[in-house]
Design a protein around this motif. Sequence first.
Motif, mmCIF file in Angstrom:
data_model
loop_
_atom_site.group_PDB
_atom_site.id
_atom_site.type_symbol
_atom_site.label_atom_id
_atom_site.label_comp_id
_atom_site.label_asym_id
_atom_site.label_seq_id
_atom_site.Cartn_x
_atom_site.Cartn_y
_atom_site.Cartn_z
ATOM 1 N N LEU A 140 -0.531 13.307 -10.136
ATOM 2 C CA LEU A 140 0.670 12.764 -9.515
ATOM 3 C C LEU A 140 0.429 12.440 -8.044
ATOM 4 N N ALA A 141 -0.372 13.263 -7.383
ATOM 5 C CA ALA A 141 -0.710 12.994 -5.986
ATOM 6 C C ALA A 141 -1.481 11.686 -5.863
ATOM 7 N N ALA A 142 -2.419 11.452 -6.780
ATOM 8 C CA ALA A 142 -3.165 10.194 -6.774
ATOM 9 C C ALA A 142 -2.248 9.017 -7.083
ATOM 10 N N ALA A 143 -1.217 9.246 -7.891
ATOM 11 C CA ALA A 143 -0.283 8.174 -8.238
ATOM 12 C C ALA A 143 0.489 7.688 -7.022
ATOM 13 N N GLY A 144 0.612 8.524 -5.993
ATOM 14 C CA GLY A 144 1.314 8.104 -4.788
ATOM 15 C C GLY A 144 0.641 6.911 -4.138
ATOM 16 N N TYR A 145 -0.662 6.982 -3.963
ATOM 17 C CA TYR A 145 -1.378 5.846 -3.378
ATOM 18 C C TYR A 145 -1.402 4.673 -4.354
ATOM 19 N N SER A 146 -1.496 4.958 -5.648
ATOM 20 C CA SER A 146 -1.496 3.893 -6.639
ATOM 21 C C SER A 146 -0.184 3.112 -6.591
ATOM 22 N N LEU A 147 0.943 3.819 -6.458
ATOM 23 C CA LEU A 147 2.244 3.161 -6.367
ATOM 24 C C LEU A 147 2.347 2.341 -5.088
ATOM 25 N N PHE A 148 1.877 2.911 -3.992
ATOM 26 C CA PHE A 148 1.849 2.189 -2.716
ATOM 27 C C PHE A 148 1.038 0.902 -2.846
ATOM 28 N N ALA A 149 -0.135 1.000 -3.477
ATOM 29 C CA ALA A 149 -0.986 -0.174 -3.662
ATOM 30 C C ALA A 149 -0.321 -1.201 -4.579
ATOM 31 N N LEU A 150 0.411 -0.735 -5.601
ATOM 32 C CA LEU A 150 1.083 -1.652 -6.517
ATOM 33 C C LEU A 150 2.152 -2.461 -5.796
ATOM 34 N N THR A 151 3.015 -1.781 -5.035
ATOM 35 C CA THR A 151 4.085 -2.514 -4.353
ATOM 36 C C THR A 151 3.516 -3.418 -3.260
ATOM 37 N N MET A 152 2.432 -2.978 -2.636
ATOM 38 C CA MET A 152 1.792 -3.848 -1.650
ATOM 39 C C MET A 152 1.240 -5.099 -2.329
ATOM 40 N N ALA A 153 0.636 -4.919 -3.503
ATOM 41 C CA ALA A 153 0.102 -6.067 -4.240
ATOM 42 C C ALA A 153 1.220 -7.023 -4.646
ATOM 43 N N ILE A 154 2.341 -6.476 -5.116
ATOM 44 C CA ILE A 154 3.475 -7.321 -5.490
ATOM 45 C C ILE A 154 3.977 -8.107 -4.275
ATOM 46 N N GLY A 155 4.084 -7.417 -3.140
ATOM 47 C CA GLY A 155 4.507 -8.092 -1.923
ATOM 48 C C GLY A 155 3.564 -9.208 -1.526
ATOM 49 N N ARG A 156 2.255 -8.981 -1.719
ATOM 50 C CA ARG A 156 1.281 -9.998 -1.339
ATOM 51 C C ARG A 156 1.244 -11.158 -2.326
ATOM 52 N N LEU A 157 1.532 -10.884 -3.589
ATOM 53 C CA LEU A 157 1.599 -11.978 -4.557
ATOM 54 C C LEU A 157 2.714 -12.956 -4.206
ATOM 55 N N THR A 158 3.775 -12.447 -3.623
ATOM 56 C CA THR A 158 4.874 -13.314 -3.204
ATOM 57 C C THR A 158 4.700 -13.802 -1.767
ATOM 58 N N GLY A 159 3.595 -13.399 -1.109
ATOM 59 C CA GLY A 159 3.416 -13.699 0.303
ATOM 60 C C GLY A 159 3.371 -15.179 0.615
ATOM 61 N N THR A 160 2.663 -15.963 -0.205
ATOM 62 C CA THR A 160 2.582 -17.399 0.051
ATOM 63 C C THR A 160 3.961 -18.042 0.007
ATOM 64 N N ALA A 161 4.755 -17.679 -1.005
ATOM 65 C CA ALA A 161 6.109 -18.231 -1.102
ATOM 66 C C ALA A 161 6.973 -17.796 0.076
ATOM 67 N N LEU A 162 6.842 -16.539 0.488
ATOM 68 C CA LEU A 162 7.621 -16.046 1.632
ATOM 69 C C LEU A 162 7.247 -16.798 2.905
ATOM 70 N N LEU A 163 5.959 -16.996 3.115
ATOM 71 C CA LEU A 163 5.511 -17.682 4.321
ATOM 72 C C LEU A 163 5.968 -19.134 4.329
ATOM 73 N N GLU A 164 5.903 -19.781 3.182
ATOM 74 C CA GLU A 164 6.336 -21.176 3.109
ATOM 75 C C GLU A 164 7.846 -21.302 3.296
ATOM 76 N N ARG A 165 8.589 -20.309 2.855
ATOM 77 C CA ARG A 165 10.052 -20.381 2.915
ATOM 78 C C ARG A 165 10.611 -19.891 4.252
ATOM 79 N N PHE A 166 10.088 -18.757 4.734
ATOM 80 C CA PHE A 166 10.693 -18.117 5.908
ATOM 81 C C PHE A 166 9.847 -18.221 7.175
#
Length: 410
Positions: free
Chosen positions: A267-293
């Motif tokens: 579960l402790a290792a899952a903490g960084y895994s979850l952090f990395a997952l949400t960061m990856a999701i944020g970066r997948l939308t990064g191009t659209a965010l940059l183009e829009r905002f």
Amino acid sequence: MPQVNKLRTALSGERGGDTAPPSSARLRAALTVFFALDGFLFAGWVVRIPAIKHQTGASASTLGLALLGVSAGAVITMMLTGRLCRRYGSHAVTAVCGVLLSLSIALPAQTGSALALGLVLLAFGAAYGGLNVAMNSAAVDLVSALRRPVMPSFHAAFSFGGMAGAGIGGLVAGSLSPATHLFALTGLGLLVTAVTAPVLLRGRPAAPATELPAADAPDRPKGMGSRARRIVVLFGVIALCTAYGEGALAEWGALHLSQDLGATPGLAAAGYSLFALTMAIGRLTGTALLERFGQTRTLVAGGATAAAGMLLGALAPAVWLVLLGFAVAGLGLANIFPVAVGRAGALAGPSGVAAASTLGYGGMLLGPPVIGFLADWISLPVALTTVTLLAATAAVLGWTARNAGEHPND
């Protein structure tokens, strides 16, 4: 709308043009693999930190000093890597550093003291820092050729790699020793590098066919003038604030969950895994965010979101709340570093990437010992609130940088 990009055949100094250069799509895929491999290997090391801490008998403060080796090795080599990229090409340097990182990942598990751990982490950090500068320089060139703000997609691959590395590391933590696990990562890293590196070594992207002639185009300067240097430093400090937060969660997040909240190793290792997952999701939308905002609003909103999330992650009394805080922090931090490094690289090429990256990874240089000493002096949860402070600082600096460079959308 397929995008046709003319590609030059060889790295500077390469003879002959027999082999057809890879397409921009293949180059983008190869670079994406290297970003993912970088995150995967780094996360594989990170999730074994608690076990290696026990193996070496290090306290929180001595572990912090040993972990300083990663950032010290990275920072020492980053400016040198910028010069190597200008001389030999960022693709060749990326391939070499991929090999060195894969070899050095096995070393920490062979140590029996904090001093020995710190010394081998210097080598690991040197390879890690070199790879980051080289592949980011290559990515900046490709982004320029594509003429789209796709830099966050490369960093999304890093985050997905980190998520996978942390997830697999958590699964095998109870059954494999750190030595066996990290040695397996060496083999995997060498295999992936051997398969992917030839694509990079065959060529690099040229300027798009529609670009202005060299005499008229606002090309990046080969050197940095005083104004360019000030702007690069500003984006480097923004990157520093972000890297501090990423390093804190990577190197202390699992220990916070296990030591302060009694979470199991998985579960402790899952903490960084979850952090990395949400960061990856944020970066997948990064191009659209940059183009829009635009870049300014993306930087400011990201810093404010990360500050709020990390405050929850550091001080919440329950594991699920801490995990939620880590997830929100990942979303907030997602696009700050790639935007900052991309802006510096667009302004000053490999020199800008190297300078901003050196300052950025200075955050990782400061993070481990600062958090370690504060953890011994006060507590680890309070020490982690420094991430909140620096994320808020990144938001303020992002607003300050709104007029830096030629970006009319901001």
